[in-house]
Design a protein around this motif. Structure first.
Motif, PDB file in Angstrom:
ATOM      1  N   GLU A 121       3.968  18.984 -36.454  1.00  0.00           N
ATOM      2  CA  GLU A 121       3.235  17.860 -37.041  1.00  0.00           C
ATOM      3  C   GLU A 121       3.847  16.538 -36.585  1.00  0.00           C
ATOM      4  OE1 GLU A 121       0.224  17.951 -38.893  1.00  0.00           O
ATOM      5  OE2 GLU A 121       0.380  19.969 -38.091  1.00  0.00           O
ATOM      6  N   SER A 122       3.039  15.728 -35.938  1.00  0.00           N
ATOM      7  CA  SER A 122       3.527  14.522 -35.272  1.00  0.00           C
ATOM      8  C   SER A 122       4.279  13.564 -36.197  1.00  0.00           C
ATOM      9  CB  SER A 122       2.372  13.798 -34.574  1.00  0.00           C
ATOM     10  OG  SER A 122       1.372  13.436 -35.491  1.00  0.00           O
ATOM     11  N   LEU A 123       3.768  13.308 -37.393  1.00  0.00           N
ATOM     12  CA  LEU A 123       4.448  12.367 -38.290  1.00  0.00           C
ATOM     13  C   LEU A 123       5.799  12.903 -38.750  1.00  0.00           C
ATOM     14  CD1 LEU A 123       1.486  11.018 -40.454  1.00  0.00           C
ATOM     15  CD2 LEU A 123       2.577   9.952 -38.465  1.00  0.00           C
ATOM     16  N   GLU A 125      -3.042  14.458 -22.870  1.00  0.00           N
ATOM     17  CA  GLU A 125      -4.107  13.612 -23.408  1.00  0.00           C
ATOM     18  C   GLU A 125      -4.149  13.527 -24.932  1.00  0.00           C
ATOM     19  OE1 GLU A 125      -5.143  17.572 -22.127  1.00  0.00           O
ATOM     20  OE2 GLU A 125      -4.825  15.895 -20.795  1.00  0.00           O
ATOM     21  N   SER A 126      -3.208  14.132 -25.615  1.00  0.00           N
ATOM     22  CA  SER A 126      -3.176  14.102 -27.078  1.00  0.00           C
ATOM     23  C   SER A 126      -2.536  12.821 -27.598  1.00  0.00           C
ATOM     24  CB  SER A 126      -2.400  15.303 -27.612  1.00  0.00           C
ATOM     25  OG  SER A 126      -2.120  15.142 -28.988  1.00  0.00           O
ATOM     26  N   LEU A 127      -3.239  12.119 -28.474  1.00  0.00           N
ATOM     27  CA  LEU A 127      -2.671  10.925 -29.101  1.00  0.00           C
ATOM     28  C   LEU A 127      -1.493  11.283 -30.001  1.00  0.00           C
ATOM     29  CD1 LEU A 127      -5.931   8.967 -29.957  1.00  0.00           C
ATOM     30  CD2 LEU A 127      -4.335   8.548 -28.085  1.00  0.00           C
ATOM     31  N   PHE A 128      -1.533  12.457 -30.605  1.00  0.00           N
ATOM     32  CA  PHE A 128      -0.430  12.902 -31.460  1.00  0.00           C
ATOM     33  C   PHE A 128       0.829  13.135 -30.623  1.00  0.00           C
ATOM     34  CE2 PHE A 128      -4.346  14.449 -33.540  1.00  0.00           C
ATOM     35  CZ  PHE A 128      -4.278  13.682 -34.690  1.00  0.00           C
ATOM     36  N   VAL A 129       0.665  13.751 -29.467  1.00  0.00           N
ATOM     37  CA  VAL A 129       1.784  13.972 -28.550  1.00  0.00           C
ATOM     38  C   VAL A 129       2.303  12.634 -28.035  1.00  0.00           C
ATOM     39  CG1 VAL A 129       2.456  14.988 -26.333  1.00  0.00           C
ATOM     40  CG2 VAL A 129       1.016  16.290 -27.912  1.00  0.00           C
ATOM     41  N   CYS A 130       1.390  11.721 -27.730  1.00  0.00           N
ATOM     42  CA  CYS A 130       1.765  10.394 -27.236  1.00  0.00           C
ATOM     43  C   CYS A 130       2.667   9.666 -28.234  1.00  0.00           C
ATOM     44  CB  CYS A 130       0.505   9.581 -26.953  1.00  0.00           C
ATOM     45  SG  CYS A 130       0.828   7.970 -26.243  1.00  0.00           S
ATOM     46  N   LYS A 153      -0.211   7.822 -41.930  1.00  0.00           N
ATOM     47  CA  LYS A 153      -1.090   8.924 -42.322  1.00  0.00           C
ATOM     48  C   LYS A 153      -2.550   8.513 -42.225  1.00  0.00           C
ATOM     49  CE  LYS A 153      -1.952  12.424 -45.842  1.00  0.00           C
ATOM     50  NZ  LYS A 153      -3.108  12.821 -45.093  1.00  0.00           N
ATOM     51  N   VAL A 154      -2.878   7.295 -42.621  1.00  0.00           N
ATOM     52  CA  VAL A 154      -4.260   6.812 -42.507  1.00  0.00           C
ATOM     53  C   VAL A 154      -4.711   6.871 -41.043  1.00  0.00           C
ATOM     54  CG1 VAL A 154      -5.720   4.741 -42.662  1.00  0.00           C
ATOM     55  CG2 VAL A 154      -4.245   5.371 -44.581  1.00  0.00           C
ATOM     56  N   VAL A 155      -3.870   6.349 -40.158  1.00  0.00           N
ATOM     57  CA  VAL A 155      -4.215   6.359 -38.728  1.00  0.00           C
ATOM     58  C   VAL A 155      -4.327   7.786 -38.220  1.00  0.00           C
ATOM     59  CG1 VAL A 155      -3.369   5.760 -36.428  1.00  0.00           C
ATOM     60  CG2 VAL A 155      -3.264   4.075 -38.273  1.00  0.00           C
TER      61      VAL A 155
END
Length: 131
Positions: free
Chosen positions: A66-68, A12-17, A99-101
């Motif tokens: 870190e996703s980015l 359910e993580s948007l970062f993982v997605c 980064k903003v998102v």
């Protein structure tokens, strides 16, 4: 070079997605390791000892957090469809907006945690720095 790829995360993580999307765009085969954030695995703590968060990509035994940072790594390591623009200025702009998102998602996650705490404790709580 071997190509062992594991992604530690929660569904359910948007970062993982975002990381999953990058891996799929590059057609990278990977193992998804589901983490229990209330009982973090020894591997998660070993691979991300600073933040102890998901996502963590492990490529041939080397962890990237870190996703980015992970998405940029995927873009550089696996050729094919580029994720980021090739032009330096356009790439900088893409990094800025990513980064903003990401920062906005962090804020939304903190708000959700505060709402969850309010439900549990039945009162308003002062935001904690570790949201």
């Amino acid at each position: 070079m071997a190509n062992e790829v594991k992604l530690h995360g929660i569904a359910e993580s948007l970062f993982v997605c975002g990381v999953k999307t990058a891996l799929n765009l590059k057609d990278v085969k990977y193992e998804f390791v589901v983490e229990d954030l209330s009982n973090k695995s020894a591997d998660l703590l070993k691979y991300n000892p600073v933040y102890k968060k998901v996502p963590v990509l492990v490529h041939n035994g080397n962890p990237i957090s870190e996703s980015l940072v992970i998405v940029e790594y995927i873009d550089e390591v696996w050729k094919g469809v580029p994720i980021l623009p090739q032009d330096a200025y356009e790439k900088a702009q893409a990094r800025f907006w990513a980064k903003v998102v990401n920062d906005k998602i962090d804020i939304l996650v903190c708000i959700k945690k505060l709402r969850d705490r309010k439900r549990v404790y039945g009162r308003d709580l002062t935001p904690r720095r570790d949201c």
